[in-house]
Design a protein around this motif. Structure first.
Motif, PDB file in Angstrom:
ATOM      1  N   PRO A   1      -0.377  -3.676  -4.421  1.00 25.02           N
ATOM      2  CA  PRO A   1      -0.181  -2.471  -3.337  1.00 25.02           C
ATOM      3  C   PRO A   1       1.343  -2.098  -3.490  1.00 25.02           C
ATOM      4  O   PRO A   1       2.207  -3.011  -3.402  1.00 25.02           O
ATOM      5  N   PRO A   2       1.613  -1.195  -2.628  1.00 27.78           N
ATOM      6  CA  PRO A   2       2.926  -1.169  -2.310  1.00 27.78           C
ATOM      7  C   PRO A   2       3.369  -1.664  -1.126  1.00 27.78           C
ATOM      8  O   PRO A   2       2.312  -2.016   0.088  1.00 27.78           O
ATOM      9  N   SER A   3       4.631  -1.944  -0.871  1.00 29.20           N
ATOM     10  CA  SER A   3       5.504  -2.225   0.528  1.00 29.20           C
ATOM     11  C   SER A   3       5.778  -1.294   1.109  1.00 29.20           C
ATOM     12  O   SER A   3       6.607  -0.255   1.304  1.00 29.20           O
ATOM     13  N   LEU A   4       4.946  -1.415   2.589  1.00 28.61           N
ATOM     14  CA  LEU A   4       4.769  -0.482   3.671  1.00 28.61           C
ATOM     15  C   LEU A   4       4.588  -0.064   4.767  1.00 28.61           C
ATOM     16  O   LEU A   4       3.882  -2.281   5.285  1.00 28.61           O
ATOM     17  N   PRO A   5       5.218  -0.288   5.798  1.00 30.12           N
ATOM     18  CA  PRO A   5       4.900  -0.639   7.578  1.00 30.12           C
ATOM     19  C   PRO A   5       3.223  -1.011   7.568  1.00 30.12           C
ATOM     20  O   PRO A   5       2.168  -0.300   7.188  1.00 30.12           O
ATOM     21  N   PRO A   6       2.267  -2.316   7.785  1.00 28.82           N
ATOM     22  CA  PRO A   6       1.671  -2.234   8.243  1.00 28.82           C
ATOM     23  C   PRO A   6       0.982  -0.542   9.245  1.00 28.82           C
ATOM     24  O   PRO A   6       1.382  -0.187   9.956  1.00 28.82           O
TER      25      PRO A   6
END
Length: 283
Positions: free
Chosen positions: A166-171
């Motif tokens: 999965p992408p590294s994104l703000p939760p």
């Protein structure tokens, strides 16, 4: 849809016989339902006129990690939402739900109505949903591991390995996600638009669900996200645009593997062609 007697239907699909104890008397007739890709479902009509949909458990559903028990739990938990079919009966052979009378919105679903439906789903409370969160990597790994060696070409493998995490994104707060919400899974009824086929639903990242619906419906990305954020009263819609764009190649790769597995299971060249069409943008 092919209409036949209950006896004929049970001969064609043995799972229907598991409902003999549920019905006080044999239903008046049954019909095969078209349109579903994963499932091969039945419409069952009693002599009283009451109708149901039988959603069987098959090797196909198991191959795609579909659990009728989980589908039943979700539909039971959201029973009061007003836009999903009511679950009626669950057994080891499948799930029986109410039939929603109306017209499919496959060809006449507006972008606004689609986004409103997504917001309704994502706004449902999840605290009492007895389902595990969606694991993207586990799902695509499950698809990949089932493929026969001849389908695991270097090109497909490179794409799968590139996008399997999965992408590294703000939760963001996880929500109930339908993961297949489009016009073909919505019905226009006298009480408004209803959502059917909850077999892929689980708790997950709403940005992935939003991505899937935007791409399947081919609606304008910016307008859809802005409308979504407005309805949910979310600040910083640009962050949601970033999230959708980060999820997009991963969602496309997951769809590519789904089509490859569908081709392996059914042997229909259509599925292989769809998988091939998704490849170019993923290298």
């Amino acid at each position: 849809m092919a209409r036949m007697s209950w006896h004929e239907a049970c001969q064609l699909d043995g799972s229907l016989a598991s409902l003999d104890r549920f019905f006080a008397s044999p239903p008046e007739y049954s019909q095969t339902l078209t349109g579903g890709l994963t499932n091969r479902c039945w419409k069952i009509v009693e002599r009283s006129g009451r109708a149901y949909v039988w959603r069987p458990t098959t090797p196909i559903t198991q191959a795609f990690s579909i659990s009728r028990a989980q589908e039943y739990q979700i539909l039971t938990s959201i029973n009061d939402c007003g836009f999903s079919p009511k679950p009626v009966h669950l057994n080891g052979q499948g799930l029986l739900v109410e039939w929603l009378e109306g017209q499919s919105l496959t060809d006449n679903l507006s972008a606004e109505l689609l986004i409103e439906a997504l917001v309704n789903v994502h706004s449902l409370p999840t605290a009492r949903l007895p389902v595990p969160p969606f694991n993207f990597t586990a799902r695509v790994d499950h698809y990949w591991m089932q493929l026969e060696p001849e389908l695991k070409s270097e090109g497909y493998q490179a794409i799968y390995e590139k996008w399997r995490n999965p992408p590294s994104l703000p939760p963001v707060e996880l929500s109930l996600c339908h993961f297949d919400l489009a016009g073909y899974n919505m019905v226009g009824t006298e009480q408004g638009a209803k959502i059917i086929d909850w077999e892929y639903a689980t708790i997950g990242d709403p940005r992935l669900d939003l991505t899937l619906s935007i791409d399947v419906a081919e609606v304008d990305e910016m307008a859809a996200i802005q409308h979504y954020c407005q309805l949910r009263q979310l600040e910083h819609p640009e962050a949601w645009v970033e999230g959708v764009r980060a999820w997009r190649p991963r969602a496309t790769m997951m769809a590519m593997l789904w089509y490859l597995l569908a081709y392996q299971l059914w042997g229909d060249e259509y599925y292989l062609q769809q998988a091939e069409l998704l490849k170019p943008g993923l290298y």
